[in-house]
Design an enzyme around this catalytic site. Structure first.
Site, mmCIF file in Angstrom:
data_model
loop_
_atom_site.group_PDB
_atom_site.id
_atom_site.type_symbol
_atom_site.label_atom_id
_atom_site.label_comp_id
_atom_site.label_asym_id
_atom_site.label_seq_id
_atom_site.Cartn_x
_atom_site.Cartn_y
_atom_site.Cartn_z
ATOM 1 N N LYS A 1 0.711 -1.648 -0.021
ATOM 2 C CA LYS A 1 -0.033 -0.096 0.367
ATOM 3 C C LYS A 1 1.093 1.193 -0.131
ATOM 4 C CE LYS A 1 -2.366 1.676 3.751
ATOM 5 N NZ LYS A 1 -1.639 2.799 4.436
ATOM 6 N N ASN A 2 1.944 1.177 0.747
ATOM 7 C CA ASN A 2 2.420 2.692 0.645
ATOM 8 C C ASN A 2 3.560 2.736 -0.870
ATOM 9 O OD1 ASN A 2 1.166 3.159 2.947
ATOM 10 N ND2 ASN A 2 3.123 2.019 4.752
ATOM 11 N N ARG B 1 -4.254 10.434 3.961
ATOM 12 C CA ARG B 1 -2.527 11.369 4.203
ATOM 13 C C ARG B 1 -1.946 11.526 2.911
ATOM 14 N NH1 ARG B 1 0.241 14.151 7.860
ATOM 15 N NH2 ARG B 1 2.472 13.953 7.410
ATOM 16 N N CYS C 1 -5.220 7.946 9.219
ATOM 17 C CA CYS C 1 -4.964 7.340 10.661
ATOM 18 C C CYS C 1 -4.502 8.611 11.915
ATOM 19 C CB CYS C 1 -3.868 6.064 10.993
ATOM 20 S SG CYS C 1 -4.893 5.046 9.876
ATOM 21 N N ARG D 1 -0.214 14.920 13.263
ATOM 22 C CA ARG D 1 0.840 14.261 11.636
ATOM 23 C C ARG D 1 0.884 15.414 10.825
ATOM 24 N NH1 ARG D 1 -0.788 8.421 9.648
ATOM 25 N NH2 ARG D 1 0.710 9.345 8.616
ATOM 26 N N ASP E 1 4.351 0.968 11.746
ATOM 27 C CA ASP E 1 3.065 0.346 11.784
ATOM 28 C C ASP E 1 3.407 -0.952 12.075
ATOM 29 O OD1 ASP E 1 2.681 2.550 9.884
ATOM 30 O OD2 ASP E 1 2.453 2.008 8.557
ATOM 31 N N ARG F 1 -8.716 -1.308 4.761
ATOM 32 C CA ARG F 1 -8.161 0.462 3.888
ATOM 33 C C ARG F 1 -6.763 -0.321 4.313
ATOM 34 N NH1 ARG F 1 -7.869 5.370 7.811
ATOM 35 N NH2 ARG F 1 -5.587 5.608 5.960
HETATM 36 C C1 UD1 Z 1 3.959 6.819 6.033
HETATM 37 C C2 UD1 Z 1 3.292 5.295 6.374
HETATM 38 C C3 UD1 Z 1 2.364 5.326 7.103
HETATM 39 C C4 UD1 Z 1 3.802 4.773 8.090
HETATM 40 C C5 UD1 Z 1 5.154 5.850 8.049
HETATM 41 C C6 UD1 Z 1 6.018 5.889 8.920
HETATM 42 C C7 UD1 Z 1 2.425 5.841 3.732
HETATM 43 C C8 UD1 Z 1 1.010 6.358 2.710
HETATM 44 N N1 UD1 Z 1 2.065 6.109 4.966
HETATM 45 O O1 UD1 Z 1 3.360 7.631 6.425
HETATM 46 O O2 UD1 Z 1 1.895 4.017 7.000
HETATM 47 O O3 UD1 Z 1 3.322 5.287 9.510
HETATM 48 O O4 UD1 Z 1 5.245 6.362 6.947
HETATM 49 O O5 UD1 Z 1 6.974 5.082 8.582
HETATM 50 O O6 UD1 Z 1 3.686 5.333 3.485
HETATM 51 N N2 UD1 Z 1 5.999 14.615 10.116
HETATM 52 C C9 UD1 Z 1 5.636 16.753 10.500
HETATM 53 N N3 UD1 Z 1 5.635 17.267 9.553
HETATM 54 C C10 UD1 Z 1 5.136 16.134 8.149
HETATM 55 C C11 UD1 Z 1 5.604 15.488 7.689
HETATM 56 C C12 UD1 Z 1 5.653 14.482 9.003
HETATM 57 O O7 UD1 Z 1 5.798 16.625 11.871
HETATM 58 O O8 UD1 Z 1 5.683 17.602 7.447
HETATM 59 C C13 UD1 Z 1 6.633 14.496 11.393
HETATM 60 C C14 UD1 Z 1 4.711 13.208 11.735
HETATM 61 O O9 UD1 Z 1 4.171 13.615 12.435
HETATM 62 C C15 UD1 Z 1 5.520 11.717 12.033
HETATM 63 C C16 UD1 Z 1 6.650 11.317 11.797
HETATM 64 O O10 UD1 Z 1 7.010 13.078 11.222
HETATM 65 O O11 UD1 Z 1 4.946 12.026 13.799
HETATM 66 C C17 UD1 Z 1 6.664 10.877 10.643
HETATM 67 O O12 UD1 Z 1 5.561 10.724 9.040
HETATM 68 P P1 UD1 Z 1 6.399 10.547 7.871
HETATM 69 O O13 UD1 Z 1 7.110 9.347 7.676
HETATM 70 O O14 UD1 Z 1 5.956 11.480 7.429
HETATM 71 O O15 UD1 Z 1 4.685 9.241 7.708
HETATM 72 P P2 UD1 Z 1 3.895 9.801 6.450
HETATM 73 O O16 UD1 Z 1 4.520 9.317 5.328
HETATM 74 O O17 UD1 Z 1 2.650 10.614 6.785
#
Ligand code: UD1
Length: 422
Positions: A23-24, A92, A116, A121, A303, A395
């Site tokens: 998925k990711n 997201r 989620c 986030r 995850d 999902r």
């Molecule tokens: C992706 C994955 C999700 C996984 C996560 C971490 C997808 C679709 N989802 O989510 O399943 O749990 O990586 O491995 O690929 N953050 C900020 N500001 C930002 C971006 C991130 O503060 O602009 C913080 C987030 O709140 C979180 C951390 O950085 O605490 C990691 O987030 P991120 O790696 O961006 O996760 P996703 O890409 O949303």
């Protein structure tokens, strides 16, 4: 009627299952197809609610898609408009459309992304990077609007190796003028899969899989074919399901070279994994306690921590889970407690005490992985578990009920309605 997943625990899982496409990896790759007007053929795209939402958002932007021999065929001849539809708020990953749409047509507008509910986030890293690359960003109470007269390369150092921000910058940079450097980039295997796909379309991305990615902007990208990598989170979930029932499960088409710390921890927890190429046999005689600390890849995947929690509760002794990525990823604990799970702590750390005999009861899935955690717990519990809000699990897990049933689980989706279909 809202569907409920009904699970009768205690049946050892035995047999073979094939790991589905990730998925990711699929979500950013689908977003990246907007970068070209050529035809893209994608193999191994999982049929998931989040994937369907992403495709429907891309369709609003002018993408046409269909299936040929099980492959997803995509073409976005001309960009029409931006995905202002409310569904954009429900996943997201909709923010991943910002990079490709800005690069292709200079404009992106959408409801603020959802997904989620696992702590704060933010999308500040995405916004900051796009601004550095020449975009103007306006954020309202529930909308984000981004415009550019043309993106240019920049050196972006991420405050945290965010997966989504790394992907967004990579995609935006493929067609930007000049060179972009991402420092402290995320190193997840899904980033490597996206970079491989972008390069197949003619992009010049180097260093994916390391903390320093370089992208040299090119004039245009062309159509390409790509096979989405297998889902390492689904693989880990199925391993946990097999192990909690002390069954003997063989998983086929497992991702290669994506283990990170996960396999070491599984061994520590008493789970025997024997690998032959992309096939892994899972067995477990005795559950053992362990200390898990999640972190960016190659650390233990965040995850997968909810999914390991029920296994740790069966072990004799004390285990800990420290969450190093999200602020509050223990929202599943209160539901597991209803089944007898014993843990205390806060949003960053939980201490789990075992051994516990988990008991089936009525629970509610809090999110994709929290719901998967409850399924694993229910498979290893005594008696019947009824899980409400199970749409959330669909999902991220394609036909999880049917697939677990095929290896001996007593699991049934009751009161299925159209929501689950998409
Ligand atoms: C992706 C994955 C999700 C996984 C996560 C971490 C997808 C679709 N989802 O989510 O399943 O749990 O990586 O491995 O690929 N953050 C900020 N500001 C930002 C971006 C991130 O503060 O602009 C913080 C987030 O709140 C979180 C951390 O950085 O605490 C990691 O987030 P991120 O790696 O961006 O996760 P996703 O890409 O949303």
């Amino acid at each position: 009627m809202c569907p409920v997943l009904r699970i009768v625990g205690g049946q050892p899982l035995e047999g073979e299952l094939q790991v589905n496409g990730s998925k990711n990896a699929a979500l950013p790759i689908i977003a990246a197809t907007l970068l070209t007007d050529g035809e893209v053929r994608l193999k191994n795209v999982p049929d998931l609610v989040d994937v369907r939402v992403m495709l429907s958002l891309c369709r609003v932007s002018g993408m046409e898609f269909g299936y040929r021999g099980g492959d997803l065929i995509v073409r976005t001849g001309q960009i029409r408009e931006c995905p202002t539809r409310p569904e954009a708020g429900s996943i997201r990953a909709s923010i991943l459309l910002a990079g490709p749409l800005l690069a292709r047509c200079g404009h992106f507008q959408a409801p603020l992304p959802g997904g989620c509910s696992i702590g704060d986030r933010g999308i500040d890293f995405h916004i900051q990077a796009l601004r550095m690359m020449g975009a103007q960003v306006a954020i309202g109470s529930d909308m984000i609007r981004v415009r550019t007269g043309g993106l240019h390369g920049a050196q972006v150092e991420l405050p945290f190796p965010s997966v989504g921000a790394t992907e967004n910058i990579m995609m935006a940079a493929t067609l930007a003028e000049g060179r972009t450097r991402i420092l402290n980039a995320a190193r997840e295997p899904e980033i490597v899969d996206l970079a491989t796909f972008l390069n197949r379309m003619g992009a010049a991305v180097e260093g994916a899989g390391t903390s320093h990615i370089q992208i040299k902007g090119v004039e245009e990208l062309k159509g390409a074919g790509h096979e989405v990598m297998p889902d390492r989170i689904e693989m880990g979930t199925l391993m946990a399901a097999g192990a909690i029932t002390r069954g003997r499960l063989t998983l086929k088409r497992c991702p290669l070279n994506t283990d990170g710390e996960f396999f070491d921890k599984m061994a520590e927890m008493g789970i025997e994994l024997s690998r032959r190429g992309s096939e892994i046999a899972v067995a477990c005689e005795e559950h053992r306690p362990a200390d898990i600390r999640t972190g960016p890849y190659p650390g233990f995947a965040t995850d997968l921590q909810p999914i390991m929690a029920p296994l740790l509760s069966l072990a004799d002794g004390e285990s800990t889970i420290v969450e190093g990525v999200f602020d509050n990823r223990f929202n599943y604990v209160s539901e597991l407690r209803k089944m007898g799970f014993r843990a205390e702590g806060d949003g960053r750390r939980q201490t789990i005490r075992g051994p516990t005999r988990l008991q089936g009861c009525n629970v509610v899935a809090p999110d994709i992985r929290g719901g998967a955690s409850l399924i694993v717990a229910a498979l290893g519990a005594e008696g019947v578990t009824n899980m409400a809000s199970c749409q959330k699990v669909f999902r991220g897990y394609e036909r999880i009920d049917q697939r677990l049933r095929s290896v001996g689980a007593d699991i049934e989706l009751m009161g299925e309605d159209d929501d689950l279909e998409g």
